[in-house]
Design a protein around this motif. Structure first.
Motif, PDB file in Angstrom:
ATOM      1  N   ILE C 132      36.032 -18.989 -57.032  1.00 17.37           N
ATOM      2  CA  ILE C 132      37.301 -18.917 -57.747  1.00 17.37           C
ATOM      3  C   ILE C 132      38.083 -17.678 -57.316  1.00 17.37           C
ATOM      4  O   ILE C 132      39.298 -17.726 -57.109  1.00 17.37           O
ATOM      5  N   PHE C 167      43.446 -14.000 -65.870  1.00 18.72           N
ATOM      6  CA  PHE C 167      42.877 -15.342 -65.767  1.00 18.72           C
ATOM      7  C   PHE C 167      41.577 -15.343 -64.958  1.00 18.72           C
ATOM      8  O   PHE C 167      40.685 -16.148 -65.219  1.00 18.72           O
ATOM      9  N   LEU C 170      39.000 -14.357 -67.416  1.00 23.87           N
ATOM     10  CA  LEU C 170      38.743 -15.510 -68.290  1.00 23.87           C
ATOM     11  C   LEU C 170      37.869 -16.532 -67.567  1.00 23.87           C
ATOM     12  O   LEU C 170      36.942 -17.094 -68.149  1.00 23.87           O
ATOM     13  N   SER C 171      38.165 -16.766 -66.285  1.00 22.07           N
ATOM     14  CA  SER C 171      37.406 -17.750 -65.521  1.00 22.07           C
ATOM     15  C   SER C 171      35.941 -17.330 -65.439  1.00 22.07           C
ATOM     16  O   SER C 171      35.038 -18.160 -65.536  1.00 22.07           O
ATOM     17  N   TYR C 173      34.175 -15.660 -67.599  1.00 18.18           N
ATOM     18  CA  TYR C 173      33.484 -15.994 -68.843  1.00 18.18           C
ATOM     19  C   TYR C 173      33.368 -17.499 -69.023  1.00 18.18           C
ATOM     20  O   TYR C 173      32.344 -18.019 -69.475  1.00 18.18           O
ATOM     21  N   ALA C 174      34.433 -18.199 -68.629  1.00 17.55           N
ATOM     22  CA  ALA C 174      34.419 -19.659 -68.764  1.00 17.55           C
ATOM     23  C   ALA C 174      33.283 -20.247 -67.957  1.00 17.55           C
ATOM     24  O   ALA C 174      32.550 -21.131 -68.415  1.00 17.55           O
ATOM     25  N   VAL C 175      33.099 -19.728 -66.733  1.00 13.43           N
ATOM     26  CA  VAL C 175      32.074 -20.273 -65.844  1.00 13.43           C
ATOM     27  C   VAL C 175      30.682 -20.044 -66.428  1.00 13.43           C
ATOM     28  O   VAL C 175      29.813 -20.908 -66.363  1.00 13.43           O
TER      29      VAL C 175
END
Lengths: 205, 222, 242
Positions: C132, C167, C170-171, C173-175
């Motif tokens: 990412i 972002f 955020l990505s 943590y999202a992952v």
């Protein structure tokens, strides 16, 4: 004074094109900008409108006083003439569009979609927008493009009434608008010849 | 919302309805994608049911992407954006209203359409509610982030491809949390965490992104 | 004297030109010592064999992939607040280097993962977030090249860098959440430092220092190039008008 420029310099694409401009326009006065293509008339008007920052100097005017009529009219072809005007009236907090419709002779076209208008009619609609802004300082960029002789004199009358009502106008136009009272500002003496990008690139040159 | 912003919202909605095209296209794309995936993956209901949450979310995201460049490009071309920038309506408000209008004509219809497509993809029965809830909470972010990308690329000629390159990485957190909610919903697992995060991102994006977008627009207009 | 005097492009070029030869020598020395020490003078790991030695490339590259973005964020903020052009150009110069480090980290990770996990690629949270990160670098670089006016490009990319950082975080943590949701915890941790012994640790430190120096050297050289390109543009513009 409604709008003043103090030793103003304006830049296009980072390159200063006009410098050392100082002028003031009082209520009821009009200023006509003259200069060949590329002299920086549009850049100057955009700077006065606050769309771009001056390269040097400053522009003094009260907030929310300018209306700007650019080359593009800001019209939506799928909306009718009345809807286009009503939209800009609402944006500028004005309710009445009838005065603008009558002033530019658009009554018969009010229900037609803007996309069906001729170039000159579109131009008239674009200029009618100035009236619904309710703002005192008009910045006009080639307002007479694609207007016929009758429409030009119609529009000159609109400007004259605007000035009489205490407004002001700064006009960039090739065509003589038959406004003898307008002061002429030749831009040629203010053109910057040896161009340098300001600030950063000057460190090299 | 002031009268100016309301007028802008109504105008954008009216334009979307009258000129058609762009926005309806996104819905058609969503439908076609949901038909193509089973044709490519195979008719096995178990496999389809397992990938349905992800497919529906990716589909909604791509469908949303299709109409992003229209948010500011048309107003930029015809000069409306210059006039809006000097109008009494703050540019941040313009961005927020345009993102809202975009959501009303793409995100909301996509959300309402998604359960129907869930049937095509054999989505688990317990997931339908969560599908709608997650899209309802997540698609506003897609419009807000999209408006940000559109503001960045408004001055670029043929910025459409660039726009997707900029926006898609920013969509990743929303995609992950959104699809996770549906997946957990389908399997009957606890989903409070991704749901809360999905809502938090939307609220944060609504509060902060209009400022970044307006800053980008000002840079592009000068 | 404050450090802001180097915001003047001429002074920046003068100062960095004086420093660069030393920097190059130091970089070469640190990398040579660290890599030779690491590759040839450390014992094989009892579990991973000699494949473990790829950490001397993998770990420093991964660290610099993230640090390059943080440096871009800092220089973007300086550009937004203080309008120093050198700062904006340094951010522009750092992006392709950061992308290169990210790709090196991904490639060495794949080479390491193949013998260890039996696969080139797994959607492990760490691997995924580096992929990412590469996408974020790509978007940033493309935006720089798509906008013609250099100051406009600097402004827009700085805004993108700011928003992108949020972002990207955020990505990350999202992952983490996403992978937990699908599988059990990854059975093999990529976090090599945890179980690395001193014999591996010291050469690794030297390698990390070498990569930091390499990054600084490359950024300075590329920033000089960007400044000279701007100068060329300015001279050409003057030529056209005169």
């Amino acid at each position: 004074m409604l709008i003043e420029a103090h030793s103003l310099a304006v830049a296009r694409g980072g390159v200063t094109v006009l410098a050392g401009l100082t002028f003031a326009v009082a209520p009821g006065a009009a200023l006509s900008l003259r200069g060949p293509n590329g002299a920086g008339k549009t850049t100057l008007l955009r700077t006065l409108a606050g769309l771009q920052p001056p390269a040097a100097g400053r522009v003094t005017l009260a907030p929310d006083t300018v209306a700007y009529a650019a080359h593009a009219d800001g019209l939506k072809s799928s909306l009718t003439v009345a809807e286009n005007l009503a939209f800009w009236a609402a944006i500028f907090g004005c309710r009445d569009i009838d005065r603008a419709v009558q002033a530019l002779d658009l009554s018969l076209l009010a229900r037609r979609p803007a996309g069906e208008l001729s170039a000159g009619q579109k131009r008239r609609l674009g200029l009618a927008r100035l009236l619904v802004t309710g703002r005192p300082v008009w910045l006009l960029d080639e307002p007479t493009v694609s207007l016929d002789a009758a429409s030009v004199s119609l529009f000159a009358g609109v400007i004259r009434r605007h000035l009489a009502g205490g407004g002001a106008a700064i006009i960039a136009s090739h065509v003589d608008l038959a406004l003898p009272e307008a002061r002429v500002l030749e831009l040629a003496p203010y053109r910057v010849r040896a161009l340098a990008r300001d600030g950063f690139d000057e460190a090299f040159l | 919302m002031g009268p100016g912003m309301r007028a802008l919202l109504l105008r954008d909605l009216r334009l979307a309805v009258r000129s058609g095209g762009g926005f309806g296209l996104g819905l058609a794309f969503f439908l076609i994608l949901s038909v193509l995936v089973p044709l490519g993956v195979g008719a096995d209901g178990v496999v389809l049911g397992r990938i349905a949450p992800g497919i529906l979310w990716v589909g909604a995201l791509l469908a949303c992407l299709l109409s992003l460049d229209r948010i500011f490009a048309l107003d930029h071309e015809d000069g409306s954006l210059d006039l809006l920038a000097i109008s009494p309506v703050p540019l941040e408000g313009v961005v927020a209203v345009k993102a809202l209008a975009h959501w009303l004509v793409t995100g909301l219809p996509l959300t309402l359409m998604a359960p129907g497509l869930g049937v095509l993809l054999n989505l688990g029965p317990s997931a339908y509610g969560w599908l709608v809830v997650s899209l309802l909470l997540g698609t506003p972010t897609l419009s807000l982030v999209g408006a940000f990308g559109a503001a960045l690329t408004v001055g670029v000629r043929r910025g459409g491809l660039l726009l997707s390159l900029l926006v898609l990485p920013l969509y990743i957190p929303t995609l992950i949390f959104g699809a996770e909610v549906v997946r957990r919903g389908a399997e009957g697992m606890a989903l409070a965490t991704p749901l809360a995060l999905l809502a938090a991102i939307s609220l944060g994006a609504a509060a902060l992104l209009p400022f970044a977008s307006a800053a980008a627009l000002r840079v592009n207009l000068r | 004297m404050s450090i802001w005097k180097y915001a003047n492009p001429k002074r920046f070029i003068e100062a960095t030109t004086r420093v660069l030869p030393w920097l190059v020598a130091l970089t070469a020395l640190a990398l040579a010592v660290g890599l030779v020490w690491g590759f040839f003078f450390t014992p094989d790991d009892f579990r991973q064999g000699s494949t473990v030695k790829i950490i001397y490339l993998h770990v420093p590259a991964a660290m610099m992939a993230i640090n390059a973005w943080i440096m871009m964020l800092a220089t973007s903020l300086i550009w937004i607040v203080r309008r120093h052009h050198v700062s904006a150009l340094a951010a522009k110069a750092a992006a392709p280097i950061g992308l290169a480090f990210t790709l090196v980290a991904l490639a060495t990770g794949a080479l390491w993962g193949q013998p260890m996990w039996g696969t080139w690629w797994a959607w492990d949270p760490r691997l995924t977030s580096f992929l990412i990160l590469a996408l974020f670098y790509l978007g940033y670089i493309t935006l720089w090249s798509a906008v013609e006016d250099p100051d406009t490009a600097a402004d827009l990319t700085a805004i993108l860098c700011l928003v992108g950082s949020v972002f990207a975080l955020l990505s990350r943590y999202a992952v983490n959440l996403w992978n937990q949701g699908l599988h059990q915890e990854a059975s093999l941790s990529l976090d090599a430092e945890k179980n690395v012994a001193d014999v591996f640790w010291l050469p690794l430190l030297v390698c990390i220092a070498g990569f930091v120096l390499l990054f600084v050297t490359l950024v300075l050289v590329r920033t000089q190039t960007e400044i000279r390109a701007r100068r060329l543009q300015a001279l050409l513009a003057r030529e056209r008008v005169a």
